[in-house]
Design a protein around this motif. Sequence first.
Motif, PDB file in Angstrom:
ATOM      1  N   TYR A 133       0.819  -1.216  -0.012  1.00 20.49           N
ATOM      2  CA  TYR A 133       0.041   0.125  -0.259  1.00 20.49           C
ATOM      3  C   TYR A 133       0.892   1.282  -0.049  1.00 20.49           C
ATOM      4  CZ  TYR A 133      -3.037   3.798   1.772  1.00 20.49           C
ATOM      5  OH  TYR A 133      -3.693   4.880   1.852  1.00 20.49           O
ATOM      6  N   LEU A 134       1.879   1.064   0.756  1.00 20.28           N
ATOM      7  CA  LEU A 134       2.714   2.548   0.847  1.00 20.28           C
ATOM      8  C   LEU A 134       3.670   2.603  -0.295  1.00 20.28           C
ATOM      9  CD1 LEU A 134       4.036   2.111   4.594  1.00 20.28           C
ATOM     10  CD2 LEU A 134       2.345   3.647   3.843  1.00 20.28           C
ATOM     11  N   ARG A 135       3.880   1.545  -0.904  1.00 17.80           N
ATOM     12  CA  ARG A 135       4.530   1.768  -2.355  1.00 17.80           C
ATOM     13  C   ARG A 135       3.630   2.342  -3.466  1.00 17.80           C
ATOM     14  NH1 ARG A 135       9.496  -1.673  -3.342  1.00 17.80           N
ATOM     15  NH2 ARG A 135       9.874  -2.792  -1.290  1.00 17.80           N
ATOM     16  N   LEU A 136       2.431   1.833  -3.315  1.00 19.86           N
ATOM     17  CA  LEU A 136       1.640   2.546  -4.318  1.00 19.86           C
ATOM     18  C   LEU A 136       1.232   3.989  -4.094  1.00 19.86           C
ATOM     19  CD1 LEU A 136      -0.971  -0.490  -4.462  1.00 19.86           C
ATOM     20  CD2 LEU A 136       0.734   0.143  -6.445  1.00 19.86           C
ATOM     21  N   LEU A 137       1.228   4.070  -2.761  1.00 14.80           N
ATOM     22  CA  LEU A 137       0.945   5.512  -2.317  1.00 14.80           C
ATOM     23  C   LEU A 137       2.105   6.480  -2.724  1.00 14.80           C
ATOM     24  CD1 LEU A 137      -1.109   7.577  -0.890  1.00 14.80           C
ATOM     25  CD2 LEU A 137      -0.119   6.948   1.143  1.00 14.80           C
ATOM     26  N   LEU A 138       3.188   5.970  -2.523  1.00 16.42           N
ATOM     27  CA  LEU A 138       4.377   6.795  -2.879  1.00 16.42           C
ATOM     28  C   LEU A 138       4.412   7.162  -4.470  1.00 16.42           C
ATOM     29  CD1 LEU A 138       7.118   8.070  -2.035  1.00 16.42           C
ATOM     30  CD2 LEU A 138       8.245   5.897  -2.068  1.00 16.42           C
ATOM     31  N   GLN A 139       3.964   6.111  -5.089  1.00 17.88           N
ATOM     32  CA  GLN A 139       4.096   6.156  -6.450  1.00 17.88           C
ATOM     33  C   GLN A 139       3.321   7.534  -6.921  1.00 17.88           C
ATOM     34  OE1 GLN A 139       3.144   2.769  -8.661  1.00 17.88           O
ATOM     35  NE2 GLN A 139       2.700   4.066 -10.689  1.00 17.88           N
ATOM     36  N   LEU A 140       1.917   7.490  -6.309  1.00 13.37           N
ATOM     37  CA  LEU A 140       0.977   8.620  -6.539  1.00 13.37           C
ATOM     38  C   LEU A 140       1.398   9.716  -6.009  1.00 13.37           C
ATOM     39  CD1 LEU A 140      -2.422   6.618  -5.280  1.00 13.37           C
ATOM     40  CD2 LEU A 140      -1.581   7.353  -7.837  1.00 13.37           C
ATOM     41  N   VAL A 141       2.225   9.882  -4.937  1.00 10.63           N
ATOM     42  CA  VAL A 141       2.729  11.206  -4.512  1.00 10.63           C
ATOM     43  C   VAL A 141       3.556  11.593  -5.498  1.00 10.63           C
ATOM     44  CG1 VAL A 141       4.069  12.484  -2.636  1.00 10.63           C
ATOM     45  CG2 VAL A 141       2.051  10.918  -2.157  1.00 10.63           C
ATOM     46  N   ARG A 142       4.656  10.709  -5.917  1.00 14.52           N
ATOM     47  CA  ARG A 142       5.603  11.046  -7.137  1.00 14.52           C
ATOM     48  C   ARG A 142       4.809  11.456  -8.327  1.00 14.52           C
ATOM     49  NH1 ARG A 142      10.034   6.430  -5.736  1.00 14.52           N
ATOM     50  NH2 ARG A 142      10.925   7.511  -3.896  1.00 14.52           N
ATOM     51  N   GLU A 143       3.905  10.950  -8.739  1.00 15.20           N
ATOM     52  CA  GLU A 143       3.126  11.259 -10.007  1.00 15.20           C
ATOM     53  C   GLU A 143       2.702  12.797  -9.762  1.00 15.20           C
ATOM     54  OE1 GLU A 143       0.456   8.143 -10.861  1.00 15.20           O
ATOM     55  OE2 GLU A 143       1.970   6.889 -11.370  1.00 15.20           O
ATOM     56  N   ALA A 144       2.033  12.882  -8.535  1.00 13.61           N
ATOM     57  CA  ALA A 144       1.565  14.339  -8.275  1.00 13.61           C
ATOM     58  C   ALA A 144       2.492  15.371  -8.062  1.00 13.61           C
ATOM     59  CB  ALA A 144       0.488  14.227  -6.794  1.00 13.61           C
ATOM     60  N   ILE A 145       3.790  15.136  -7.694  1.00 12.19           N
ATOM     61  CA  ILE A 145       4.817  16.229  -7.567  1.00 12.19           C
ATOM     62  C   ILE A 145       5.175  16.370  -9.078  1.00 12.19           C
ATOM     63  CG2 ILE A 145       7.391  16.231  -7.071  1.00 12.19           C
ATOM     64  CD1 ILE A 145       6.571  14.635  -4.383  1.00 12.19           C
ATOM     65  N   THR A 146       5.376  15.358  -9.854  1.00 11.75           N
ATOM     66  CA  THR A 146       5.768  15.443 -11.336  1.00 11.75           C
ATOM     67  C   THR A 146       4.872  16.436 -11.831  1.00 11.75           C
ATOM     68  OG1 THR A 146       7.066  13.372 -11.187  1.00 11.75           O
ATOM     69  CG2 THR A 146       6.532  14.474 -13.392  1.00 11.75           C
ATOM     70  N   THR A 147       3.486  16.222 -11.823  1.00 11.60           N
ATOM     71  CA  THR A 147       2.476  17.132 -12.350  1.00 11.60           C
ATOM     72  C   THR A 147       2.567  18.341 -11.936  1.00 11.60           C
ATOM     73  OG1 THR A 147       0.907  15.088 -12.689  1.00 11.60           O
ATOM     74  CG2 THR A 147       0.036  17.172 -12.732  1.00 11.60           C
ATOM     75  N   ALA A 148       2.798  18.609 -10.782  1.00 11.51           N
ATOM     76  CA  ALA A 148       2.795  20.060  -9.992  1.00 11.51           C
ATOM     77  C   ALA A 148       4.179  20.808 -10.463  1.00 11.51           C
ATOM     78  CB  ALA A 148       2.766  20.044  -8.530  1.00 11.51           C
ATOM     79  N   GLU A 149       5.254  20.135 -10.434  1.00 10.52           N
ATOM     80  CA  GLU A 149       6.341  20.492 -11.192  1.00 10.52           C
ATOM     81  C   GLU A 149       6.353  21.164 -12.633  1.00 10.52           C
ATOM     82  OE1 GLU A 149       9.877  18.655  -8.378  1.00 10.52           O
ATOM     83  OE2 GLU A 149       9.346  17.611 -10.313  1.00 10.52           O
ATOM     84  N   ARG A 150       5.675  20.265 -13.403  1.00  9.91           N
ATOM     85  CA  ARG A 150       5.410  20.609 -14.961  1.00  9.91           C
ATOM     86  C   ARG A 150       4.601  21.911 -14.854  1.00  9.91           C
ATOM     87  NH1 ARG A 150       3.430  15.735 -16.646  1.00  9.91           N
ATOM     88  NH2 ARG A 150       5.916  14.913 -16.683  1.00  9.91           N
ATOM     89  N   ARG A 151       3.597  21.880 -14.170  1.00 10.53           N
ATOM     90  CA  ARG A 151       2.405  22.900 -14.144  1.00 10.53           C
ATOM     91  C   ARG A 151       3.389  24.295 -13.769  1.00 10.53           C
ATOM     92  NH1 ARG A 151      -0.711  21.743  -9.981  1.00 10.53           N
ATOM     93  NH2 ARG A 151      -1.300  19.737 -11.287  1.00 10.53           N
ATOM     94  N   GLU A 152       4.220  24.201 -12.767  1.00 12.30           N
ATOM     95  CA  GLU A 152       5.027  25.336 -12.455  1.00 12.30           C
ATOM     96  C   GLU A 152       5.909  25.763 -13.519  1.00 12.30           C
ATOM     97  OE1 GLU A 152       4.783  27.445  -9.789  1.00 12.30           O
ATOM     98  OE2 GLU A 152       2.972  26.235  -9.114  1.00 12.30           O
TER      99      GLU A 152
END
Length: 52
Positions: free
Chosen positions: A18-37
Amino acid sequence: MSELLPPDLPRLRVIETYLRLLLQLVREAITTAERREQEKAHGAVHRPSTPD
């Protein structure tokens, strides 16, 4: 800290998965936010001039 975790291996593995999956989602959200910025900053620098 270990009092918060179950003592048996199967449940620990489930939590790990579960934590691995959650970490993957967090990393994807970070990538999206960085791209948006980056796009926002690029747009501000390369904004067309206003017509006269």
